[in-house]
Design a protein around this motif. Sequence first.
Motif, PDB file in Angstrom:
ATOM      1  N   GLU A 281       0.810  -1.218   0.000  1.00 41.38           N
ATOM      2  CA  GLU A 281       0.000   0.000   0.000  1.00 41.38           C
ATOM      3  C   GLU A 281       0.840   1.264   0.000  1.00 41.38           C
ATOM      4  O   GLU A 281       0.446   2.291  -0.569  1.00 41.38           O
ATOM      5  CB  GLU A 281      -0.929  -0.014   1.216  1.00 41.38           C
ATOM      6  N   ASP A 282       2.030   1.221   0.629  1.00 38.17           N
ATOM      7  CA  ASP A 282       2.829   2.446   0.705  1.00 38.17           C
ATOM      8  C   ASP A 282       3.360   2.887  -0.654  1.00 38.17           C
ATOM      9  O   ASP A 282       3.783   4.046  -0.801  1.00 38.17           O
ATOM     10  CB  ASP A 282       3.980   2.298   1.709  1.00 38.17           C
ATOM     11  N   PHE A 283       3.310   2.007  -1.655  1.00 40.84           N
ATOM     12  CA  PHE A 283       3.724   2.422  -2.997  1.00 40.84           C
ATOM     13  C   PHE A 283       2.615   3.171  -3.730  1.00 40.84           C
ATOM     14  O   PHE A 283       2.827   3.627  -4.860  1.00 40.84           O
ATOM     15  CB  PHE A 283       4.186   1.210  -3.809  1.00 40.84           C
ATOM     16  N   ARG A 284       1.459   3.308  -3.124  1.00 44.87           N
ATOM     17  CA  ARG A 284       0.379   4.126  -3.692  1.00 44.87           C
ATOM     18  C   ARG A 284       0.434   5.557  -3.169  1.00 44.87           C
ATOM     19  O   ARG A 284      -0.272   6.428  -3.672  1.00 44.87           O
ATOM     20  CB  ARG A 284      -0.989   3.517  -3.351  1.00 44.87           C
ATOM     21  N   ARG A 285       1.259   5.787  -2.156  1.00 45.83           N
ATOM     22  CA  ARG A 285       1.303   7.098  -1.515  1.00 45.83           C
ATOM     23  C   ARG A 285       2.340   8.001  -2.184  1.00 45.83           C
ATOM     24  O   ARG A 285       3.214   7.538  -2.915  1.00 45.83           O
ATOM     25  CB  ARG A 285       1.630   6.946  -0.028  1.00 45.83           C
ATOM     26  N   THR A 286       2.224   9.281  -1.909  1.00 48.27           N
ATOM     27  CA  THR A 286       3.231  10.252  -2.363  1.00 48.27           C
ATOM     28  C   THR A 286       4.065  10.675  -1.152  1.00 48.27           C
ATOM     29  O   THR A 286       3.575  10.700  -0.018  1.00 48.27           O
ATOM     30  CB  THR A 286       2.566  11.475  -2.999  1.00 48.27           C
ATOM     31  N   TYR A 287       5.317  11.017  -1.415  1.00 48.91           N
ATOM     32  CA  TYR A 287       6.248  11.340  -0.336  1.00 48.91           C
ATOM     33  C   TYR A 287       6.957  12.651  -0.634  1.00 48.91           C
ATOM     34  O   TYR A 287       7.192  13.008  -1.792  1.00 48.91           O
ATOM     35  CB  TYR A 287       7.275  10.216  -0.159  1.00 48.91           C
ATOM     36  N   ASP A 288       7.309  13.321   0.425  1.00 45.16           N
ATOM     37  CA  ASP A 288       8.080  14.552   0.334  1.00 45.16           C
ATOM     38  C   ASP A 288       9.551  14.160   0.214  1.00 45.16           C
ATOM     39  O   ASP A 288      10.163  13.684   1.179  1.00 45.16           O
ATOM     40  CB  ASP A 288       7.840  15.408   1.577  1.00 45.16           C
ATOM     41  N   GLN A 289      10.110  14.374  -0.984  1.00 48.29           N
ATOM     42  CA  GLN A 289      11.489  13.941  -1.220  1.00 48.29           C
ATOM     43  C   GLN A 289      12.458  14.665  -0.304  1.00 48.29           C
ATOM     44  O   GLN A 289      13.368  14.059   0.279  1.00 48.29           O
ATOM     45  CB  GLN A 289      11.869  14.182  -2.680  1.00 48.29           C
ATOM     46  N   ARG A 290      12.269  15.953  -0.127  1.00 48.43           N
ATOM     47  CA  ARG A 290      13.185  16.738   0.711  1.00 48.43           C
ATOM     48  C   ARG A 290      13.140  16.266   2.167  1.00 48.43           C
ATOM     49  O   ARG A 290      14.188  16.062   2.786  1.00 48.43           O
ATOM     50  CB  ARG A 290      12.809  18.223   0.628  1.00 48.43           C
ATOM     51  N   ALA A 291      11.938  16.032   2.680  1.00 48.76           N
ATOM     52  CA  ALA A 291      11.807  15.602   4.073  1.00 48.76           C
ATOM     53  C   ALA A 291      12.424  14.223   4.278  1.00 48.76           C
ATOM     54  O   ALA A 291      13.074  13.970   5.302  1.00 48.76           O
ATOM     55  CB  ALA A 291      10.327  15.599   4.475  1.00 48.76           C
ATOM     56  N   THR A 292      12.257  13.340   3.315  1.00 53.76           N
ATOM     57  CA  THR A 292      12.824  12.001   3.444  1.00 53.76           C
ATOM     58  C   THR A 292      14.338  12.052   3.425  1.00 53.76           C
ATOM     59  O   THR A 292      15.013  11.366   4.212  1.00 53.76           O
ATOM     60  CB  THR A 292      12.313  11.092   2.313  1.00 53.76           C
TER      61      THR A 292
END
Length: 504
Positions: A281-292
Amino acid sequence: METARFHSFREAEGRLAAKSLRKRGRCGMMEGMDIDEAAAPQSPYENPEGDPAPSADGEEHGDEPVGLVMAEPEPEPEPPKPRVIVMHASVGSGHRSAAMAVAQALELLRDEAAARRRNAADGVDEDPLVPEDLEVEVVDILEWGRIVFDGDHAASLFTGATRPIYDLTWRFTLTGRLLWGGGTVWSRVMYPAFTDHVREVRPLAVVCTHITAANVAVGARMLSGVEFPIVCVPTDYETEGLWPHRSADLFCVANESMAETLRPRKVGDERILITGIPTREDFRRTYDQRATRERLGLPLDKTVVLALAGAQLPRPYVHFREALDKLLPYVHALSDMHFVLVAGSDAEYARHLRHECTELGLSNVTVLDYVEGMAALMAASDLVICKSGGLVVTECLCAQVPMILLGRAYGQEKVNVLMLTAVGAAMHVTTSRELLDALRHIEKNPESIRSMLVNGRFLRHESAARDVAHAALELAAHPKKPDDPLRKRHFMGFYWGGKPAHMR
């Protein structure tokens, strides 16, 4: 005399009937019939002399049984809760990852349906396919055999000296006109324990991400007589020949090319669903590249290159690691790049990488062990170096990160390479020298990886796991009749198909 006790009305009636027959036997002897009275069993109502036994009050009551104390009827056993079994085989990490993704999707569908029921004013769920008390069981079929195989050692078939033989076997075993339909042979010979498990839990449906799991599920259904649909989920970008084509209810495949492989094998369109390969499921989400990147201590001003050198099992990564070790002495020269090396569950290899980086004085390398948040790490990267396994390349596609596929590919991985490079979604290199050359090219021409990102959209299916889970529940809601051709029982089923769509 103690009062006679029966466990059921059926037992009491049976004993009375036996006594009646013996009485008729005596009458037959009086008429000259040859009946051996001494051989007849004694009734609990008769004493050894054959006279009626006295009751507890000392009176004889002839044929009428008295003083019966009926035992309380045993409660009916509770029916098993609705359950979906998701099966894989621990040969490499991809099959397990796909199975866990489907299991997670089933649980999410169940929980989301329960939330809708709670929120609905009338308590009616708009999606009645999902039982409120659904259970999900993940099974590694190799653990159920008479002989338990080590899946990591089995992976040496396509990493060791037998790789070319494995390649020929994968490409040409029952992939021409002569095809495999399924049968009970797998279950009878090696996996009777799973058949017993099916009889006990009576699953709603079985989802299989490996051919061994699918064939064992087919055999268990044939032998147990339990009705449930079987959903086959190949985890690469081609369908090999040992899937039970004539017994599976549905094939959930990655793309139209795989569907075209199945059609000449007489798998109708009603049994083919293009879902993509399931990911978590986590591959359906969007992520903040800078925060990561900030959280992991990665630079914000460099091209982050993620090298996936390990996962759950180390064996499939043997050749990949050899090439990566040969690359390390040249990494310092790629000053505009920062490398993140993931060693997976292999702590010894992680120590080796850290030692090598220290010895070489590499400041642009970060070494990580097994990573739980892989989707976020991929999304924070600009490029991934990985092997050509079906699951890992699908995760890259869903995370929207370009790929360099490293290593000579055999069997299903060769097909994955051809598929991804044909659509321009990945580059492929076979040696450390070729890898270094590709990285130098990307460092000078960063726009080249952007084109791979666009082309990857052609194969991306972020919701594949949910689509597979929903399809399995849909099939379970409409069980097939025993005379359906897909429920035909046989030991080994072979059949003649059409001309293959893709020459191998």
